[in-house]
Design an enzyme around this catalytic site. Structure first.
Site, mmCIF file in Angstrom:
data_model
loop_
_atom_site.group_PDB
_atom_site.id
_atom_site.type_symbol
_atom_site.label_atom_id
_atom_site.label_comp_id
_atom_site.label_asym_id
_atom_site.label_seq_id
_atom_site.Cartn_x
_atom_site.Cartn_y
_atom_site.Cartn_z
ATOM 1 N N GLY A 54 34.941 35.853 52.791
ATOM 2 C CA GLY A 54 33.750 35.386 52.384
ATOM 3 C C GLY A 54 32.439 35.886 52.909
ATOM 4 O O GLY A 54 32.540 36.837 53.831
ATOM 5 N N CYS A 81 39.725 38.980 57.037
ATOM 6 C CA CYS A 81 38.493 39.328 57.207
ATOM 7 C C CYS A 81 37.601 38.076 57.534
ATOM 8 O O CYS A 81 37.669 37.794 58.694
ATOM 9 C CB CYS A 81 38.003 39.773 55.624
ATOM 10 S SG CYS A 81 36.170 40.595 55.993
ATOM 11 N N TYR A 82 36.721 37.425 56.817
ATOM 12 C CA TYR A 82 36.083 36.244 57.330
ATOM 13 C C TYR A 82 37.056 35.003 57.990
ATOM 14 O O TYR A 82 36.858 34.489 59.028
ATOM 15 C CB TYR A 82 35.112 35.414 56.406
ATOM 16 C CG TYR A 82 34.662 34.359 56.588
ATOM 17 C CD1 TYR A 82 33.459 34.261 57.404
ATOM 18 C CD2 TYR A 82 35.193 33.017 56.510
ATOM 19 C CE1 TYR A 82 32.937 32.991 57.882
ATOM 20 C CE2 TYR A 82 34.358 31.730 56.931
ATOM 21 C CZ TYR A 82 33.411 31.751 57.656
ATOM 22 O OH TYR A 82 32.749 30.692 57.880
ATOM 23 N N HIS A 168 41.321 44.289 54.107
ATOM 24 C CA HIS A 168 41.831 43.440 52.898
ATOM 25 C C HIS A 168 43.426 43.764 52.598
ATOM 26 O O HIS A 168 43.163 45.005 51.837
ATOM 27 C CB HIS A 168 40.938 43.631 51.833
ATOM 28 C CG HIS A 168 39.541 42.820 52.273
ATOM 29 N ND1 HIS A 168 39.523 41.444 52.001
ATOM 30 C CD2 HIS A 168 38.566 43.034 52.996
ATOM 31 C CE1 HIS A 168 38.205 41.086 52.359
ATOM 32 N NE2 HIS A 168 37.554 42.087 52.855
ATOM 33 N N GLU A 170 44.961 42.629 50.230
ATOM 34 C CA GLU A 170 45.140 42.193 48.729
ATOM 35 C C GLU A 170 44.620 43.421 47.980
ATOM 36 O O GLU A 170 45.100 43.464 46.872
ATOM 37 C CB GLU A 170 44.380 41.119 48.435
ATOM 38 C CG GLU A 170 42.969 41.069 48.444
ATOM 39 C CD GLU A 170 42.300 40.829 49.820
ATOM 40 O OE1 GLU A 170 43.062 40.978 50.805
ATOM 41 O OE2 GLU A 170 41.034 40.646 50.145
ATOM 42 N N ASP A 226 47.623 33.652 25.358
ATOM 43 C CA ASP A 226 47.887 32.077 25.904
ATOM 44 C C ASP A 226 48.197 31.372 24.830
ATOM 45 O O ASP A 226 49.288 30.392 25.295
ATOM 46 C CB ASP A 226 46.377 31.714 26.517
ATOM 47 C CG ASP A 226 45.816 32.763 27.611
ATOM 48 O OD1 ASP A 226 46.705 33.413 27.950
ATOM 49 O OD2 ASP A 226 44.537 32.563 27.691
ATOM 50 N N LYS A 366 46.970 35.324 34.124
ATOM 51 C CA LYS A 366 47.220 35.987 32.933
ATOM 52 C C LYS A 366 48.410 36.818 32.980
ATOM 53 O O LYS A 366 49.327 36.823 32.242
ATOM 54 C CB LYS A 366 45.933 36.997 32.857
ATOM 55 C CG LYS A 366 45.736 37.519 31.205
ATOM 56 C CD LYS A 366 45.158 36.282 30.303
ATOM 57 C CE LYS A 366 45.081 36.775 28.848
ATOM 58 N NZ LYS A 366 44.310 35.886 28.198
#
Ligand code: XMP
Length: 510
Positions: A54, A81-82, A168, A170, A226, A366
């Site tokens: 964040g 991180c944060y 990070h 990710e 979708d 998605k």
């Protein structure tokens, strides 16, 4: 069946949605939430908690926090991180402002073995983005990894199952990021990996069968992935109790309406009605040149046409919408139930007489929707269809929309798409299309001087369409597209390539 769940507490970092996607990709269901009390977290019963990055510093007045008691619930925690700084700060360690931040790729080194580093080399690359850093750890915690300028790049307490990483995991730049996340999920949280799209599809179909069986169900089919996947799930559950309406506004890309009818009505045997309204839309757009006005005219007409079809069907029990998870999060951090304000079907609930809205995809990202589509056997063309705006080609024709310009654009766009596919670039380019500008230029074709339209090609890479960069398409591919368009398409004698990122430009030209 109840899935195992991981709770991702969102502190506002730019990669947070990506964290959730990575966890899902690793076969574990997770939700992205904000502001939960320790009691709410305990009641949610996750197998693990991830505290995200964040923009704040833990000492700021309005910085988001998490109750200390969360760390005594016996649920494993991973702070990123944060989130890592918050663990240290909350449990009695010290966080401080570093004179110099650390941004970008860094070499990092594991200095102590832990479940997080299982199967990961001692030294590898990670992605950092922080100014604050952890100065001292709470009691019972030890340093697990360092970088040259960050003495606490990872830390943990194996007994409590609580870990923090300053980098990070990710993002793709962290070489072993996926392995580290996987280690947390499977090694620490003991995940079983029960989140697969095959399971999801089977469960959703049986749930929908129970809820919608024997009832009247309606869906607006746009041809996009979708609504196509939502329709296929519901169709598998209730067959011809589902009626789908496809509004053909005459502004679709080449071959699209035909493909929708071929795949869904002829192939899958869906009860699919096509409302042919091309002439009506073209008439309504005559003389309209302002982009917003075009959108409004199309939006209004779309709803009118759909309403007329819906009236023929009469009162329905359920209206199915293709809302997906990012829509749910964006409109209320997952807390509020919202109806997707699709630009092209936003007003539908007002004009359809129905009892309840059903959103079978509201938990899916998605990529997951695409995987369900593949599981259900939908063709690649539909599953990998790139986003197309509701107003479709109308906002890719600068100035007034005419039948002639539509025909020129359709052919040029088709060639562009065909060449991108042939070059094997279709999946790495996020969106690509042709635009017909309102400029005419002089050309020479054969022995004749021509004065025809300029076609612009737009191709971008992006993660979420909020920002985008122009795609570095190889010159040879661009050359082929240009040659083919000027040779094969009527009323086009020049092709240009758009090399603007978003911002400052938008993806679409209107
Ligand atoms: P922009 O042009 O705003 O586009 O950078 C971002 C993404 O949204 C799509 N887009 C639309 N989608 N109705 C839609 O359903 C619209 O009016 C509309 N305008 C833009 C665009 O294709 C891109 O994916």
């Amino acid at each position: 069946m109840q899935h195992q769940k991981v709770l991702v507490l969102d502190f506002g970092g730019q990669y947070n949605m990506l964290i959730a996607r990575r966890i899902r990709d690793l076969g574990v269901y997770c939700d992205l939430r904000a502001d939960m009390t320790a009691e709410e977290i305990a009641a949610y019963a996750p197998i693990g908690i991830v505290l995200t990055g964040g923009p704040n510093s833990v000492y700021e007045k309005n910085a988001p926090h998490v109750a200390k008691t969360v760390f005594s619930l016996g649920i494993p925690v991973l702070g990123i991180c944060y989130g890592a700084q918050l663990i240290a700060h909350t449990l009695g360690g010290e966080v401080g402002h570093a004179a110099q931040g650390e941004y970008g790729k860094c070499e990092f080194c594991f200095v102590e073995d832990s479940p997080l580093s299982e199967g990961v080399p001692r030294e590898s690359c990670c992605w950092m983005s922080h100014t604050d850093r952890i100065l001292s750890l709470p009691e019972g915690f030890s340093v697990l990894a360092k970088t040259q300028s960050c003495p606490v790049a990872a830390f943990g307490n194996a007994g409590k199952g609580i870990y923090g990483v300053q980098f990070h995991p990710e993002v793709a730049h962290t070489e072993y990021g996926e392995a580290i996340l996987k280690n947390f999920l499977y090694g620490v949280c003991k995940a079983s990996g029960d989140w697969t799209m095959k399971n999801f599809a089977a469960e959703q179909i049986s749930r929908l069968k129970e809820k919608l069986g024997g009832k009247k169900v309606l869906l607006a089919m746009s041809g996009g992935v979708d609504s196509a996947v939502a329709a296929t799930l519901v169709h598998r559950a209730v067959g011809r109790d589902l009626t789908c309406v496809f509004v053909d506004h005459g502004l679709h890309r080449k071959g699209e309406p035909e493909e929708v009818m071929r795949v869904f009505r002829d192939g899958l045997g869906m009860n699919l009605i096509k409302a042919d309204a091309g002439e009506l839309f073209l008439r309504s757009l005559a003389g309209v040149t302002d982009p917003e006005e075009k959108r409004k005219v199309i939006g209004r007409r779309f709803i009118e046409v759909f309403e007329k079809e819906a009236k023929k069907i009469g009162k329905v029990d359920y209206l199915v919408q293709g809302t997906i998870y990012p829509d749910v999060i964006e409109s209320g951090k997952g807390k509020s139930a919202v109806i997707k304000s699709h630009h092209n079907v936003g007003g539908l609930p007002d004009v359809v007489d129905f009892k309840e809205i059903v959103e079978p995809l509201r938990d899916l990202f998605k990529d997951e929707v695409r995987n369900v589509g593949t599981e259900l056997g939908l063709p690649e063309n539909i599953v990998w269809r790139q986003p197309c705006p509701g107003p479709a080609l109308a906002i890719r024709i600068m100035g007034e929309v005419t039948e002639e310009k539509l025909a020129t654009l359709r052919d040029a766009d088709f060639i562009f798409r065909e060449e991108i596919a042939k070059a094997g670039l279709a999946r790495e380019i996020w969106q690509y299309f042709a635009v017909i500008t309102d400029s005419k230029t002089v050309g020479v074709q054969g022995d004749f001087r021509t004065y025809e339209n300029v076609i612009a090609l737009r191709a971008i890479t992006s993660v979420d369409a909020m920002t985008a960069d122009w795609a570095r398409i190889p010159y040879e591919v661009l050359e082929r597209v240009s040659t083919r368009i000027t040779n094969e398409v009527k009323h086009a004698n020049r092709v240009v390539y758009d090399i603007t990122s978003k911002p400052p430009a938008t993806i679409e030209w209107e």
